[in-house]
Design an enzyme around this catalytic site. Structure first.
Site, mmCIF file in Angstrom:
data_model
loop_
_atom_site.group_PDB
_atom_site.id
_atom_site.type_symbol
_atom_site.label_atom_id
_atom_site.label_comp_id
_atom_site.label_asym_id
_atom_site.label_seq_id
_atom_site.Cartn_x
_atom_site.Cartn_y
_atom_site.Cartn_z
ATOM 1 N N VAL A 79 11.389 4.814 8.374
ATOM 2 C CA VAL A 79 10.702 6.058 8.031
ATOM 3 C C VAL A 79 9.198 5.854 7.873
ATOM 4 O O VAL A 79 8.735 4.743 7.600
ATOM 5 C CB VAL A 79 11.292 6.691 6.744
ATOM 6 C CG1 VAL A 79 12.732 7.120 6.961
ATOM 7 C CG2 VAL A 79 11.179 5.742 5.548
ATOM 8 N N ASP B 11 7.502 2.327 -2.976
ATOM 9 C CA ASP B 11 7.786 3.363 -1.970
ATOM 10 C C ASP B 11 9.254 3.321 -1.533
ATOM 11 O O ASP B 11 9.969 4.313 -1.640
ATOM 12 C CB ASP B 11 6.824 3.266 -0.766
ATOM 13 C CG ASP B 11 6.847 1.890 -0.075
ATOM 14 O OD1 ASP B 11 7.469 0.946 -0.606
ATOM 15 O OD2 ASP B 11 6.240 1.761 1.012
ATOM 16 N N ARG C 49 0.811 -1.190 0.000
ATOM 17 C CA ARG C 49 0.000 0.000 0.000
ATOM 18 C C ARG C 49 0.860 1.263 0.000
ATOM 19 O O ARG C 49 0.387 2.353 -0.219
ATOM 20 C CB ARG C 49 -0.881 -0.001 1.273
ATOM 21 C CG ARG C 49 -2.026 -1.011 1.183
ATOM 22 C CD ARG C 49 -2.762 -1.119 2.497
ATOM 23 N NE ARG C 49 -2.324 -2.324 3.189
ATOM 24 C CZ ARG C 49 -2.807 -2.681 4.389
ATOM 25 N NH1 ARG C 49 -3.654 -1.917 5.029
ATOM 26 N NH2 ARG C 49 -2.421 -3.799 4.939
ATOM 27 N N GLY C 50 2.154 1.082 0.282
ATOM 28 C CA GLY C 50 3.029 2.236 0.558
ATOM 29 C C GLY C 50 3.197 3.242 -0.560
ATOM 30 O O GLY C 50 3.574 4.383 -0.296
ATOM 31 N N LYS D 190 17.283 2.543 0.441
ATOM 32 C CA LYS D 190 18.234 2.401 1.563
ATOM 33 C C LYS D 190 19.330 1.451 1.083
ATOM 34 O O LYS D 190 19.271 0.244 1.366
ATOM 35 C CB LYS D 190 17.543 1.779 2.776
ATOM 36 C CG LYS D 190 16.412 2.587 3.379
ATOM 37 C CD LYS D 190 15.985 1.901 4.678
ATOM 38 C CE LYS D 190 14.569 2.179 5.047
ATOM 39 N NZ LYS D 190 14.097 1.356 6.171
ATOM 40 N N ARG E 55 0.630 7.057 7.590
ATOM 41 C CA ARG E 55 0.661 7.183 6.127
ATOM 42 C C ARG E 55 0.227 8.575 5.700
ATOM 43 O O ARG E 55 0.520 9.024 4.595
ATOM 44 C CB ARG E 55 -0.289 6.166 5.481
ATOM 45 C CG ARG E 55 0.120 4.709 5.639
ATOM 46 C CD ARG E 55 -0.741 3.839 4.735
ATOM 47 N NE ARG E 55 -0.683 2.432 5.074
ATOM 48 C CZ ARG E 55 0.215 1.565 4.611
ATOM 49 N NH1 ARG E 55 1.155 1.975 3.787
ATOM 50 N NH2 ARG E 55 0.179 0.299 4.953
ATOM 51 N N ASP F 25 14.432 -1.648 0.224
ATOM 52 C CA ASP F 25 15.158 -1.861 1.475
ATOM 53 C C ASP F 25 16.095 -3.063 1.271
ATOM 54 O O ASP F 25 17.148 -2.927 0.668
ATOM 55 C CB ASP F 25 14.095 -2.089 2.560
ATOM 56 C CG ASP F 25 14.655 -2.182 3.956
ATOM 57 O OD1 ASP F 25 15.461 -1.336 4.332
ATOM 58 O OD2 ASP F 25 14.278 -3.123 4.679
HETATM 59 P P1 IMP Z 1 12.267 -4.997 1.004
HETATM 60 O O1 IMP Z 1 11.653 -6.213 0.420
HETATM 61 O O2 IMP Z 1 13.098 -5.304 2.222
HETATM 62 O O3 IMP Z 1 13.069 -4.188 -0.011
HETATM 63 O O4 IMP Z 1 11.111 -4.149 1.576
HETATM 64 C C1 IMP Z 1 10.409 -3.215 0.868
HETATM 65 C C2 IMP Z 1 9.142 -2.847 1.585
HETATM 66 O O5 IMP Z 1 9.328 -2.851 3.014
HETATM 67 C C3 IMP Z 1 8.732 -1.453 1.233
HETATM 68 O O6 IMP Z 1 7.915 -1.453 0.101
HETATM 69 C C4 IMP Z 1 8.007 -1.010 2.479
HETATM 70 O O7 IMP Z 1 6.653 -1.402 2.412
HETATM 71 C C5 IMP Z 1 8.691 -1.761 3.604
HETATM 72 N N1 IMP Z 1 9.686 -0.886 4.265
HETATM 73 C C6 IMP Z 1 11.022 -0.888 4.099
HETATM 74 N N2 IMP Z 1 11.620 0.047 4.849
HETATM 75 C C7 IMP Z 1 10.613 0.683 5.495
HETATM 76 C C8 IMP Z 1 10.573 1.803 6.404
HETATM 77 O O8 IMP Z 1 11.590 2.421 6.759
HETATM 78 N N3 IMP Z 1 9.338 2.179 6.834
HETATM 79 C C9 IMP Z 1 8.191 1.538 6.456
HETATM 80 N N4 IMP Z 1 8.182 0.511 5.599
HETATM 81 C C10 IMP Z 1 9.386 0.083 5.118
#
Ligand code: IMP
Length: 183
Positions: free
Chosen positions: A155, A102, A45-46, A133, A167, A105
């Site tokens: 964040v 969004d 949803r981000g 990040k 949000r 990570d």
């Molecule tokens: P990844 O699979 O670890 O790259 O995660 C990506 C998803 O994790 C993003 O689309 C966000 O929904 C969530 N996410 C990653 N970092 C944050 C943060 O700092 N705050 C809130 N949601 C995050």
């Protein structure tokens, strides 16, 4: 009782976000110039606030679709196991596609989603992520366009949540646990 059990320190102002969104949209408009119709895929949803602002600055014929992948749930750590909770409504075979995320990570979510969408043979597939990040990356993947690179902070705001809260903040802020909340 305070509104939330943690503090939020502003990291990126609403004004800075708006300026960056405008610049990203210009680059995207140029990159996809001549497209018959761009399919803009928002990852729920981000990305819902970001995609709403971004599409209004993109000067191309486009349609919007959404895909929901599980990632964090309500936790602060990636589960590393990505599941598709809601798939696209439309076909993307032979189409120009822009995935809007969004935050990148660990990279697990984007990696999974890009592989899935590529398997459907789009004509072209690019990714625009608002935040990145890079220091947290576990899967080597990069968005085509990134709004802002940020350090390893949790964040919220501008569509991004912490356990479904915050949000609705117009800016992006980092979560800081107060002593009382940390217990
Ligand atoms: P990844 O699979 O670890 O790259 O995660 C990506 C998803 O994790 C993003 O689309 C966000 O929904 C969530 N996410 C990653 N970092 C944050 C943060 O700092 N705050 C809130 N949601 C995050």
């Amino acid at each position: 009782m305070p509104h939330r059990p943690y503090a939020i320190d502003e990291m990126i102002s609403a004004k800075a976000i708006a300026a960056r969104v405008e610049a990203l949209a210009k680059e995207i408009t140029q990159a996809f110039a001549g497209t018959e119709k761009l399919v803009v895929v928002g990852l729920l949803r981000g990305s819902f606030v970001f995609i709403a602002d971004l599409v209004r600055e993109i000067d191309l014929p486009l349609e919007v679709d959404f895909l929901e992948a599980s990632s964090y749930g309500d936790a602060m750590q990636s589960s590393r196991e990505v599941r598709i909770l809601k798939d696209l409504r439309g076909e993307i075979s032979g189409r120009d596609v822009l995935v809007v995320e969004d935050i990148v990570d660990t990279g697990f979510t984007l990696h999974h989603v890009v592989n899935l969408l590529r398997s459907r043979a789009p004509k072209r597939l690019e990714v625009c992520a608002l935040l990145d990040k890079p220091s947290r990356r576990e899967v080597p993947i990069r968005a085509t366009w990134t709004g802002f690179e940020i350090p390893d902070e949790f964040v919220v705001g501008y569509g991004i949540d912490f356990a479904q809260r915050d949000r609705n903040l117009p800016h992006i802020g980092k979560v800081r646990f107060t002593e009382r909340a940390a217990g």
